[in-house]
Design a protein around this motif. Structure first.
Motif, short mmCIF file in Angstrom:
data_model
loop_
_atom_site.label_atom_id
_atom_site.label_comp_id
_atom_site.label_asym_id
_atom_site.label_seq_id
_atom_site.Cartn_x
_atom_site.Cartn_y
_atom_site.Cartn_z
N PRO A 24 -46.57 12.07 28.98
CA PRO A 24 -46.40 11.55 27.63
C PRO A 24 -45.03 10.89 27.47
CG PRO A 24 -46.27 13.95 27.64
CD PRO A 24 -46.64 13.52 29.03
N CYS A 25 -44.96 9.87 26.65
CA CYS A 25 -43.70 9.15 26.41
C CYS A 25 -42.60 10.11 25.96
CB CYS A 25 -43.89 8.07 25.34
SG CYS A 25 -45.13 6.82 25.77
N THR A 26 -42.98 11.10 25.15
CA THR A 26 -41.99 12.03 24.60
C THR A 26 -41.40 12.98 25.63
OG1 THR A 26 -43.80 13.48 23.90
CG2 THR A 26 -42.93 11.94 22.26
N LYS A 27 -41.91 12.98 26.84
CA LYS A 27 -41.30 13.77 27.92
C LYS A 27 -39.90 13.25 28.22
CE LYS A 27 -41.28 16.44 31.67
NZ LYS A 27 -41.13 17.86 31.61
N CYS A 28 -39.72 11.94 28.07
CA CYS A 28 -38.44 11.30 28.39
C CYS A 28 -37.75 10.67 27.18
CB CYS A 28 -38.63 10.22 29.44
SG CYS A 28 -39.35 10.82 30.98
N HIS A 29 -38.53 10.24 26.20
CA HIS A 29 -37.99 9.51 25.05
C HIS A 29 -38.12 10.33 23.77
CE1 HIS A 29 -37.86 5.83 27.46
NE2 HIS A 29 -39.03 6.20 27.93
N ASP A 30 -37.08 10.26 22.92
CA ASP A 30 -37.10 10.94 21.63
C ASP A 30 -37.52 9.93 20.57
OD1 ASP A 30 -36.68 12.24 19.26
OD2 ASP A 30 -34.57 12.70 19.63
N PRO A 31 -38.73 10.04 20.06
CA PRO A 31 -39.23 9.03 19.12
C PRO A 31 -38.48 9.01 17.80
CG PRO A 31 -40.75 10.87 19.22
CD PRO A 31 -39.71 11.09 20.29
N HIS A 32 -37.68 10.03 17.52
CA HIS A 32 -36.95 10.07 16.26
C HIS A 32 -35.52 9.58 16.40
CE1 HIS A 32 -40.24 11.84 14.10
NE2 HIS A 32 -40.44 12.65 15.13
N GLY A 33 -35.21 8.97 17.50
CA GLY A 33 -33.92 8.31 17.66
C GLY A 33 -32.89 9.11 18.39
N GLY A 34 -31.77 8.48 18.55
CA GLY A 34 -30.66 9.07 19.26
C GLY A 34 -29.63 8.00 19.52
N HIS A 35 -28.59 8.37 20.23
CA HIS A 35 -27.50 7.43 20.49
C HIS A 35 -27.48 6.95 21.94
CE1 HIS A 35 -25.97 8.22 16.53
NE2 HIS A 35 -26.07 9.51 16.77
N THR A 36 -28.60 7.01 22.61
CA THR A 36 -28.66 6.56 24.00
C THR A 36 -29.61 5.37 24.10
OG1 THR A 36 -30.48 8.05 24.50
CG2 THR A 36 -28.26 8.88 24.90
N PRO A 37 -29.40 4.52 25.11
CA PRO A 37 -30.34 3.41 25.31
C PRO A 37 -31.75 3.94 25.54
CG PRO A 37 -28.38 3.14 26.68
CD PRO A 37 -28.31 4.51 26.07
N MET A 38 -32.71 3.28 25.03
CA MET A 38 -34.13 3.60 25.20
C MET A 38 -34.52 4.95 24.62
SD MET A 38 -35.14 0.91 26.55
CE MET A 38 -34.58 -0.45 27.52
N LEU A 39 -33.66 5.51 23.75
CA LEU A 39 -33.93 6.79 23.10
C LEU A 39 -34.15 7.93 24.09
CD1 LEU A 39 -36.31 5.52 20.28
CD2 LEU A 39 -33.83 5.81 20.18
N LEU A 40 -33.41 7.90 25.19
CA LEU A 40 -33.51 8.96 26.19
C LEU A 40 -32.78 10.21 25.71
CD1 LEU A 40 -32.90 6.87 29.42
CD2 LEU A 40 -35.08 7.69 28.52
N ALA A 41 -33.14 11.34 26.27
CA ALA A 41 -32.53 12.61 25.87
C ALA A 41 -31.05 12.68 26.26
CB ALA A 41 -33.30 13.77 26.49
N GLN A 42 -30.66 12.07 27.38
CA GLN A 42 -29.28 12.06 27.87
C GLN A 42 -28.96 10.68 28.41
OE1 GLN A 42 -27.02 14.63 28.02
NE2 GLN A 42 -28.38 16.16 27.14
N LYS A 43 -27.69 10.42 28.68
CA LYS A 43 -27.28 9.15 29.27
C LYS A 43 -27.21 9.26 30.80
CE LYS A 43 -24.40 6.43 26.56
NZ LYS A 43 -23.06 6.01 26.16
N GLY A 44 -27.51 8.16 31.47
CA GLY A 44 -27.31 8.04 32.91
C GLY A 44 -27.90 9.17 33.73
N ASN A 45 -27.10 9.63 34.69
CA ASN A 45 -27.57 10.65 35.62
C ASN A 45 -27.81 12.00 34.94
OD1 ASN A 45 -27.52 8.78 37.63
ND2 ASN A 45 -25.78 9.64 38.71
N LEU A 46 -27.20 12.23 33.80
CA LEU A 46 -27.47 13.48 33.07
C LEU A 46 -28.94 13.54 32.68
CD1 LEU A 46 -24.35 13.80 30.75
CD2 LEU A 46 -24.87 15.13 32.81
N PHE A 47 -29.51 12.39 32.36
CA PHE A 47 -30.94 12.35 32.04
C PHE A 47 -31.77 12.71 33.27
CE2 PHE A 47 -34.93 9.96 32.10
CZ PHE A 47 -35.58 10.59 31.06
N CYS A 48 -31.47 12.11 34.39
CA CYS A 48 -32.22 12.40 35.63
C CYS A 48 -32.07 13.87 36.04
CB CYS A 48 -31.74 11.49 36.75
SG CYS A 48 -31.93 9.73 36.39
#
Length: 117
Positions: A24-48
């Motif tokens: 599901p898209c919400t596994k990686c993206h926060d549909p309610h927004g955030g301060h990262t590109p593409m609404l990811l949970a973390q930035k850069g390698n922290l996301f991975c």
């Protein structure tokens, strides 16, 4: 399917074509927004690192021995930092993980020469 009702035109590929399979898209993206590109949970390698902590923190090492996972400059994308996303594209069918570069010497040479020329 819900996300694609509005965003089908903005996605390069349908979600079924992701590197990680059908998730599901919400596994990686926060549909309610955030301060990262593409609404990811973390930035850069922290996301991975949320799913790949050993590789992102170099505890178990990258599958290519000694290969870095971060640097200030990305040789293939000037002006951007080198991160996991420099080689790995979660939505891309041309992701390095799908090119079988560890099994195919010619594919490895083509891919690696993007930075190591």
């Amino acid at each position: 399917a819900l996300c694609l009702l509005c965003h089908a035109e903005t996605l390069a590929l349908p979600i079924q074509s992701t590197l990680h399979g059908k998730v599901p898209c919400t596994k990686c993206h926060d549909p309610h927004g955030g301060h990262t590109p593409m609404l990811l949970a973390q930035k850069g390698n922290l996301f991975c690192a949320t799913c790949h902590p050993d590789v992102a923190q170099m505890q178990s090492g990258h599958p290519i021995p000694g290969h870095p996972v971060e640097a200030d400059v990305d040789p293939s994308h000037p002006g951007q930092p080198f991160t996991c996303l420099s080689c790995h594209r979660p939505h891309g069918i041309n992701d390095v993980a799908k090119q079988k570069i560890q099994e195919d010497d010619a594919a490895q040479i083509r891919f690696c020469r993007k930075c190591h020329y």
